[in-house]
Design an enzyme around this catalytic site. Structure first.
Site, mmCIF file in Angstrom:
data_model
loop_
_atom_site.group_PDB
_atom_site.id
_atom_site.type_symbol
_atom_site.label_atom_id
_atom_site.label_comp_id
_atom_site.label_asym_id
_atom_site.label_seq_id
_atom_site.Cartn_x
_atom_site.Cartn_y
_atom_site.Cartn_z
ATOM 1 N N GLU A 97 4.352 -5.228 7.338
ATOM 2 C CA GLU A 97 3.570 -4.144 7.944
ATOM 3 C C GLU A 97 3.935 -3.910 9.406
ATOM 4 O O GLU A 97 3.821 -2.803 9.913
ATOM 5 C CB GLU A 97 2.067 -4.445 7.830
ATOM 6 N N ALA A 153 0.866 -1.184 0.000
ATOM 7 C CA ALA A 153 0.000 0.000 0.000
ATOM 8 C C ALA A 153 0.900 1.229 0.000
ATOM 9 O O ALA A 153 2.062 1.160 0.435
ATOM 10 C CB ALA A 153 -0.879 -0.012 1.240
ATOM 11 N N GLU A 210 -0.425 -9.316 -0.906
ATOM 12 C CA GLU A 210 -1.859 -9.600 -0.714
ATOM 13 C C GLU A 210 -2.613 -9.614 -2.044
ATOM 14 O O GLU A 210 -3.465 -10.469 -2.276
ATOM 15 C CB GLU A 210 -2.456 -8.568 0.259
ATOM 16 N N GLY A 214 0.705 -5.073 0.800
ATOM 17 C CA GLY A 214 -0.431 -5.149 -0.121
ATOM 18 C C GLY A 214 -0.058 -5.781 -1.461
ATOM 19 O O GLY A 214 -0.918 -6.341 -2.136
HETATM 20 N N1 CAA Z 1 4.630 3.255 -0.308
HETATM 21 C C1 CAA Z 1 5.035 4.437 -0.807
HETATM 22 N N2 CAA Z 1 6.224 4.611 -1.408
HETATM 23 C C2 CAA Z 1 7.023 3.548 -1.510
HETATM 24 C C3 CAA Z 1 6.668 2.284 -1.010
HETATM 25 C C4 CAA Z 1 5.394 2.148 -0.401
HETATM 26 N N3 CAA Z 1 4.933 0.976 0.063
HETATM 27 N N4 CAA Z 1 7.683 1.407 -1.249
HETATM 28 C C5 CAA Z 1 8.631 2.113 -1.881
HETATM 29 N N5 CAA Z 1 8.244 3.397 -2.043
HETATM 30 C C6 CAA Z 1 8.980 4.489 -2.664
HETATM 31 C C7 CAA Z 1 10.089 5.000 -1.780
HETATM 32 O O1 CAA Z 1 9.595 5.906 -0.833
HETATM 33 C C8 CAA Z 1 11.018 5.626 -2.783
HETATM 34 O O2 CAA Z 1 10.472 6.870 -3.141
HETATM 35 P P1 CAA Z 1 11.429 8.189 -3.208
HETATM 36 O O3 CAA Z 1 12.402 7.878 -4.329
HETATM 37 O O4 CAA Z 1 10.490 9.291 -3.523
HETATM 38 O O5 CAA Z 1 12.112 8.289 -1.898
HETATM 39 C C9 CAA Z 1 10.882 4.706 -3.989
HETATM 40 O O6 CAA Z 1 9.651 4.016 -3.831
HETATM 41 C C10 CAA Z 1 11.990 3.678 -4.085
HETATM 42 O O7 CAA Z 1 12.032 2.982 -2.843
HETATM 43 P P2 CAA Z 1 13.390 2.771 -2.002
HETATM 44 O O8 CAA Z 1 14.325 3.913 -2.214
HETATM 45 O O9 CAA Z 1 13.014 2.449 -0.604
HETATM 46 O O10 CAA Z 1 13.970 1.479 -2.774
HETATM 47 P P3 CAA Z 1 14.940 0.361 -2.197
HETATM 48 O O11 CAA Z 1 15.315 -0.463 -3.379
HETATM 49 O O12 CAA Z 1 16.000 0.960 -1.359
HETATM 50 O O13 CAA Z 1 14.013 -0.516 -1.196
HETATM 51 C C11 CAA Z 1 12.006 -1.730 -0.574
HETATM 52 C C12 CAA Z 1 12.953 -1.280 -1.711
HETATM 53 C C13 CAA Z 1 12.720 -2.722 0.340
HETATM 54 C C14 CAA Z 1 10.807 -2.392 -1.228
HETATM 55 C C15 CAA Z 1 11.557 -0.479 0.243
HETATM 56 O O14 CAA Z 1 11.106 0.516 -0.656
HETATM 57 C C16 CAA Z 1 10.457 -0.765 1.228
HETATM 58 O O15 CAA Z 1 10.716 -1.313 2.282
HETATM 59 N N6 CAA Z 1 9.210 -0.353 0.912
HETATM 60 C C17 CAA Z 1 8.089 -0.482 1.813
HETATM 61 C C18 CAA Z 1 7.586 -1.915 1.894
HETATM 62 C C19 CAA Z 1 6.416 -2.034 2.868
HETATM 63 O O16 CAA Z 1 6.574 -1.736 4.053
HETATM 64 N N7 CAA Z 1 5.220 -2.430 2.390
HETATM 65 C C20 CAA Z 1 4.031 -2.539 3.191
HETATM 66 C C21 CAA Z 1 3.179 -1.307 3.020
HETATM 67 S S1 CAA Z 1 1.800 -1.236 4.129
HETATM 68 C C22 CAA Z 1 0.651 -2.267 3.452
HETATM 69 O O17 CAA Z 1 0.834 -2.820 2.378
HETATM 70 C C23 CAA Z 1 -0.619 -2.437 4.246
HETATM 71 C C24 CAA Z 1 -1.532 -3.485 3.732
HETATM 72 O O18 CAA Z 1 -1.594 -4.582 4.269
HETATM 73 C C25 CAA Z 1 -2.430 -3.239 2.617
#
Ligand code: CAA
Length: 258
Positions: free
Chosen positions: A132, A65, A112, A109
């Site tokens: 999460e 998400a 999911e 998500g």
């Molecule tokens: N939401 C919003 N933006 C996101 C994102 C997310 N879930 N995942 C990545 N991005 C964005 C980053 O903020 C970054 O944007 P900027 O360049 O503007 O800073 C861009 O995508 C690239 O990401 P990274 O620089 O972090 O890339 P990386 O290769 O270093 O890391 C990653 C990759 C490990 C996937 C890392 O981005 C990450 O941990 N992302 C979040 C994963 C996460 O926590 N997902 C769960 C979300 S909550 C959810 O899904 C609830 C549900 O049950 C529905």
């Protein structure tokens, strides 16, 4: 119709929906999930389409998400406008066969949504996770339920409580994905599976999907009863006659979805 966050292409009975927010690793913002629900609603009534592939990029199927959209939400904001129920679950409600072709990150998500599809074909660089808990929440679009049914309690607890990622091989070993292929063969493999499905009788494929999904919602006896009734009902279709005649006449069946 053109979408801002999706690329939709059609080829020989198969529609490929590519999630397309590369800068955000296909984070599932409201606009994207709304467009996805809209695209699926159109495909549901598109007689030319017998199977859908949902995919992302080589780096990310979807990184979850959109955290930036979620961070300031309140309980009532989430509750009043239940985007998971309104848009996300459109993938689970979709009645035609739908395959997730996953390369790179399928987190939160993203994992999911992949699990809402009928099966997952993974590139060998795929990484699945429900991280999460690192954000102070838990999965909210079915992760605790679908992951547990797919991989069992112990691994689901491990994934959701530690937030660790699972590689493609572990995901296949655990039953989360149906096959793993080199990432540069992912789309070709998914397309070949999708075309095979699209050439079958669509109502029979849809009833098969519905019956397998029923196994998650019912007792064994009721599930078998449901299967038997639909199996019997299939004998009212032309496609059953065609499929069995083609076998005995040693020719390829030509299904008409009737
Ligand atoms: N939401 C919003 N933006 C996101 C994102 C997310 N879930 N995942 C990545 N991005 C964005 C980053 O903020 C970054 O944007 P900027 O360049 O503007 O800073 C861009 O995508 C690239 O990401 P990274 O620089 O972090 O890339 P990386 O290769 O270093 O890391 C990653 C990759 C490990 C996937 C890392 O981005 C990450 O941990 N992302 C979040 C994963 C996460 O926590 N997902 C769960 C979300 S909550 C959810 O899904 C609830 C549900 O049950 C529905």
């Amino acid at each position: 119709m053109a979408y801002k966050t999706l690329e939709v292409t059609k080829d020989g009975g198969v529609c490929t929906i590519k999630l397309n927010r590369p800068k955000a690793l296909n984070a599932l913002c409201n606009e994207l999930t709304m467009e996805l629900a809209e695209a699926l609603a159109k495909l549901e009534t598109d007689d030319a389409i017998g199977c859908v592939i949902l995919t992302g990029s080589d780096k990310a199927f979807a990184a979850g998400a959109d955290i930036k959209e979620l961070q300031d939400k309140t309980f009532l904001g989430q509750y009043d406008h239940d985007v998971f129920g309104l848009y996300w679950e459109a993938v689970a409600r979709f009645r035609k066969p739908i395959i997730a072709a996953v390369a790179g990150y399928a987190l939160g998500g993203g994992c999911e949504i992949a699990m809402m599809c009928d099966f997952i074909i993974a590139g060998d660089n795929a990484k699945f996770g429900q991280p999460e808990i690192n954000l102070g929440v838990m999965p909210g679009a079915g992760g605790t339920q679908r992951l547990t049914r797919a991989v069992g309690k112990s691994k689901a607890m491990d994934m959701c409580l530690t937030g660790r990622m699972m590689g493609a091989e572990e995901a296949e070993r655990s039953g989360l994905v149906s096959r793993v292929v080199p990432v540069d063969e992912l789309m070709e493999t998914a397309m070949s599976a999708a075309k095979k499905i699209a050439h079958q009788s669509l109502p029979i494929a849809m009833m098969t999907k519905e019956t397998i999904n029923t196994s998650f919602e019912t007792t064994l006896a009721q599930g078998i009863h449901f299967e038997r009734r639909l199996f019997q009902a299939m004998f009212a279709t032309n496609d059953q006659k065609e499929g069995m005649s083609a076998f005995t006449e040693k020719r390829t069946p030509h299904f008409t979805n009737k």
